[in-house]
Design a protein around this motif. Sequence first.
Motif, PDB file in Angstrom:
ATOM      1  N   MET A 195       2.380  30.737  -8.642  1.00 44.69           N
ATOM      2  CA  MET A 195       2.829  30.022 -10.266  1.00 44.69           C
ATOM      3  C   MET A 195       3.320  31.307 -11.265  1.00 44.69           C
ATOM      4  O   MET A 195       2.042  31.558 -11.635  1.00 44.69           O
ATOM      5  CB  MET A 195       2.224  28.762 -10.600  1.00 44.69           C
ATOM      6  N   SER A 196       4.217  31.396 -11.747  1.00 44.40           N
ATOM      7  CA  SER A 196       4.478  32.575 -12.602  1.00 44.40           C
ATOM      8  C   SER A 196       3.892  32.345 -14.133  1.00 44.40           C
ATOM      9  O   SER A 196       3.920  31.001 -14.360  1.00 44.40           O
ATOM     10  CB  SER A 196       5.959  33.052 -12.446  1.00 44.40           C
ATOM     11  N   TYR A 197       3.579  33.414 -14.901  1.00 48.62           N
ATOM     12  CA  TYR A 197       3.514  33.326 -16.207  1.00 48.62           C
ATOM     13  C   TYR A 197       4.766  33.162 -16.763  1.00 48.62           C
ATOM     14  O   TYR A 197       5.598  34.100 -16.801  1.00 48.62           O
ATOM     15  CB  TYR A 197       2.781  34.627 -16.797  1.00 48.62           C
ATOM     16  N   GLY A 198       5.244  31.954 -17.440  1.00 46.46           N
ATOM     17  CA  GLY A 198       6.555  31.572 -17.909  1.00 46.46           C
ATOM     18  C   GLY A 198       6.781  30.252 -17.344  1.00 46.46           C
ATOM     19  O   GLY A 198       7.231  29.391 -18.130  1.00 46.46           O
ATOM     20  N   ALA A 199       6.768  30.226 -16.027  1.00 53.12           N
ATOM     21  CA  ALA A 199       6.723  28.592 -15.359  1.00 53.12           C
ATOM     22  C   ALA A 199       5.581  27.981 -16.079  1.00 53.12           C
ATOM     23  O   ALA A 199       5.847  26.745 -16.396  1.00 53.12           O
ATOM     24  CB  ALA A 199       6.661  28.930 -14.078  1.00 53.12           C
ATOM     25  N   LEU A 200       4.293  28.616 -15.962  1.00 55.21           N
ATOM     26  CA  LEU A 200       3.030  28.194 -16.764  1.00 55.21           C
ATOM     27  C   LEU A 200       2.769  28.807 -17.746  1.00 55.21           C
ATOM     28  O   LEU A 200       3.607  29.856 -18.316  1.00 55.21           O
ATOM     29  CB  LEU A 200       1.930  28.321 -15.568  1.00 55.21           C
ATOM     30  N   SER A 201       2.196  28.134 -18.782  1.00 54.16           N
ATOM     31  CA  SER A 201       2.300  28.512 -20.066  1.00 54.16           C
ATOM     32  C   SER A 201       1.166  29.598 -20.600  1.00 54.16           C
ATOM     33  O   SER A 201       0.729  29.653 -21.733  1.00 54.16           O
ATOM     34  CB  SER A 201       2.116  27.366 -21.171  1.00 54.16           C
ATOM     35  N   GLY A 202       0.559  30.315 -19.427  1.00 52.03           N
ATOM     36  CA  GLY A 202      -0.139  31.433 -19.831  1.00 52.03           C
ATOM     37  C   GLY A 202      -1.745  30.967 -19.567  1.00 52.03           C
ATOM     38  O   GLY A 202      -2.350  31.570 -18.756  1.00 52.03           O
ATOM     39  N   ASN A 203      -2.424  29.928 -20.410  1.00 52.38           N
ATOM     40  CA  ASN A 203      -3.639  29.603 -20.349  1.00 52.38           C
ATOM     41  C   ASN A 203      -3.908  28.997 -18.923  1.00 52.38           C
ATOM     42  O   ASN A 203      -4.938  29.132 -18.021  1.00 52.38           O
ATOM     43  CB  ASN A 203      -4.113  28.479 -21.106  1.00 52.38           C
ATOM     44  N   PRO A 204      -2.887  28.458 -18.078  1.00 54.06           N
ATOM     45  CA  PRO A 204      -3.220  27.628 -16.851  1.00 54.06           C
ATOM     46  C   PRO A 204      -3.276  29.134 -15.920  1.00 54.06           C
ATOM     47  O   PRO A 204      -4.033  28.835 -15.043  1.00 54.06           O
ATOM     48  CB  PRO A 204      -2.166  26.949 -16.484  1.00 54.06           C
ATOM     49  N   ASN A 205      -2.396  30.102 -16.189  1.00 51.82           N
ATOM     50  CA  ASN A 205      -2.458  31.310 -15.349  1.00 51.82           C
ATOM     51  C   ASN A 205      -3.930  31.831 -15.339  1.00 51.82           C
ATOM     52  O   ASN A 205      -4.413  32.256 -14.351  1.00 51.82           O
ATOM     53  CB  ASN A 205      -1.447  32.186 -15.458  1.00 51.82           C
ATOM     54  N   ILE A 206      -4.466  32.031 -16.512  1.00 52.85           N
ATOM     55  CA  ILE A 206      -5.937  32.487 -16.796  1.00 52.85           C
ATOM     56  C   ILE A 206      -6.843  31.516 -15.846  1.00 52.85           C
ATOM     57  O   ILE A 206      -7.721  32.063 -15.102  1.00 52.85           O
ATOM     58  CB  ILE A 206      -6.256  32.765 -18.010  1.00 52.85           C
ATOM     59  N   ALA A 207      -6.629  30.230 -16.178  1.00 54.89           N
ATOM     60  CA  ALA A 207      -7.700  29.362 -15.534  1.00 54.89           C
ATOM     61  C   ALA A 207      -7.554  29.690 -13.883  1.00 54.89           C
ATOM     62  O   ALA A 207      -8.690  29.460 -13.337  1.00 54.89           O
ATOM     63  CB  ALA A 207      -7.379  28.021 -15.949  1.00 54.89           C
ATOM     64  N   ILE A 208      -6.466  29.504 -13.218  1.00 57.62           N
ATOM     65  CA  ILE A 208      -6.360  29.940 -11.894  1.00 57.62           C
ATOM     66  C   ILE A 208      -6.792  31.053 -11.502  1.00 57.62           C
ATOM     67  O   ILE A 208      -7.719  30.958 -10.661  1.00 57.62           O
ATOM     68  CB  ILE A 208      -4.798  29.767 -11.540  1.00 57.62           C
ATOM     69  N   ALA A 209      -6.731  32.238 -12.145  1.00 58.57           N
ATOM     70  CA  ALA A 209      -7.154  33.439 -11.713  1.00 58.57           C
ATOM     71  C   ALA A 209      -8.749  33.500 -11.925  1.00 58.57           C
ATOM     72  O   ALA A 209      -9.600  33.999 -11.068  1.00 58.57           O
ATOM     73  CB  ALA A 209      -6.567  34.673 -12.361  1.00 58.57           C
TER      74      ALA A 209
END
Length: 714
Positions: free
Chosen positions: A89-103
Amino acid sequence: MMVKSYIQIPRQVSEEFWDLERIEHIRMLANTGKPYRLYTRRPNSYRILDRIYFRAPLDSKQLSDNPVGITSTSLSGIPMSVPIYLGDMSYGALSGNPNIAIARAADSMGILAGTGEGGLHPEVARYRRIFIQWASARFGVDISVLMRGMGVVIKIGQGAKPGIGGHLPASKVTEYISMTRRIPPGMDAISPAPHHDIYSIEDLGQRIEALKEATGKPVYVKVAATNYVPYIVSGIARMGADGVIIDGHGAGTGATPIMIRDNLGIPIELAVASADNILRRNGLRDRFVIIAGGRVSSAYDAAKLIALGADAVSLGTAVLIAMGCIMIHKCHIGNCPAALTNKIDGRRIIDIDFAYQRLVNFIRGFTIELANILDALGLEKIDQLRGRRDLLYSLRLSKSVLEILGIEGRVEDLEHRVGEIWSRRRISYLGELIARGEPVIIGMGSTGPPDVEKPYRIVDWLRIDGAQVTRPPIDPYREDIETSFYLAGGRIYLSAPMIFDVTGGKSDVIDAIEWASLAMGVGLFTYNAKKQYWDISISRDDSGIAMWDDNPREGAYLRIPSSLEIIKRIPEDRDLLGYIVDEDLGDDDLEVVVSELDTELKRSGVRGYIDILARSSRIRDPGDIVKIILLGADSVIIPSSILDIAVEQGNRDVLRRKAFNLVAGMKKEIALISGAAGVYSMQSSMTGNRELLRAVNLSDRIASVIRVRQAGSL
């Protein structure tokens, strides 16, 4: 506004795969980190995976918080606490903070996470257990980005949009995304449908080798589950990849055309079973990883997919639900109430610690439930479950589907017409198409039939192929797709295979449809009261081509009821222009009669001289049109009343504009489907081309009559 808690789930007014029961299960895991339920029996579900069960009884009342089953394994030498890959799920499709939480969750839980297309969020780059995606647009990707994380994923396709590239709407391309993706702000980020340096399996092999040489890391290839996925996966393994991520029909996404999402691709359970089978048959299964994605909603789903042949499962939508998604299907708008897929403008953000903790709890609870399943099956570790189809059985699946899955069970050909013609989803889709005149974009996974909505007609059981690698897609956003059809030996030209029936409709609607049809170059089906026959023409003023109901006449079409009995005794007269198969006049399904007529005319050697036009008042959208053409029609006659379904009355100019949007939007969506299927010219490549179709648990009897193979067949 900082989102630090779950928000209330709105009342679901339409059928959803991610229903309240599934969301409740995920939220219970995410809140407690403890097991909640092993499985839910869904006897009325038409989803194939829901009709598969383990032979051993699973009892949620006997759930243990400390099961002995070992879920740890390894993928390509990478140790995993549980075989879970947090989906791309890309940064852009998601709003940034969710990307960080996933990683962050992947690192702390000892699993893997994909970064998705579009470069790398600087905070995500700090984490180790990530796979960097190398997609067709290469947004923001260079060697320094590729060297982050533990592996590389070459994205060829995804389940929500087989045959087309990623799509990030312009409203979501903010300054932050612009910098990361290295593209101008405020412009649609639409990836090419194919990689322009990958047009064959050999090209893919060169890219795999080049990325391995450059990074020294394992390389996986992500593909959508489509007709030829067994052969594609076999080719990927032969070309030296370390694994494949297969994304099944129904998988979620941030933005996709609804016509692509609902009509292309096959279910993950059939794709995994057939891919595992062909790899074993060719001695390619060892040390090659299969990750299965698309509607994996629970540990029970995961266990069944592993038993069918997967090594691990990819969780995408379930991850978002664990972090607060409430299934609005408007991810592309950029105004997500849960602050997961919203536009990055600082107005609404999700608290990283909240998202991270809920996700960690979800993974922990998911893992314990999976270990409980191992205990119930009498297995010591997860690796012993892989490929154990003997542990599975099924209820109410067709014989051919059971053979593809490689499991035993009760054979049953399901009734194919059980749903309603106009669901809320279809009416909403029409309203948006008429409002904008552009392909309708939507977020999240498909709610279409037969898996979620109940099927209404045979085409609801059929899926169109999405071109990948062995037959590259044609980029419908950048290349011209020839949707025009010539009928009556070239005397009628249609810019798209649509003819609108304007007999018996409301006068203002008829006026609007006639005007739009003339403007867009599609056909009209009208009654000539003076001569007492019907015309097929481009405009009412055109003399058109006569169509008769009774005796065939030279230079005319003969209208026949949709009846298999009549097919046996129709004249094969080369002086006829063709036949109009009218579903409203007959008792048999239009799909069956069109296919049988196409087959009979081919056997007689006259198909090239005789057109087949399919007419029905129950044609709903471009997906129906394309599938009926693939079954053998040259064009489809559709009701003008389709404009009434989603439009309130207005003045003449308003109705004409809406009619124009309807016709223009449908034509564009037909082009989208064709391009995604790898077709430049519809009439020469799609009419009667059943190889581009697969059935999803359709009755074997009907599938045999229309000559369409079941999805997953080799």
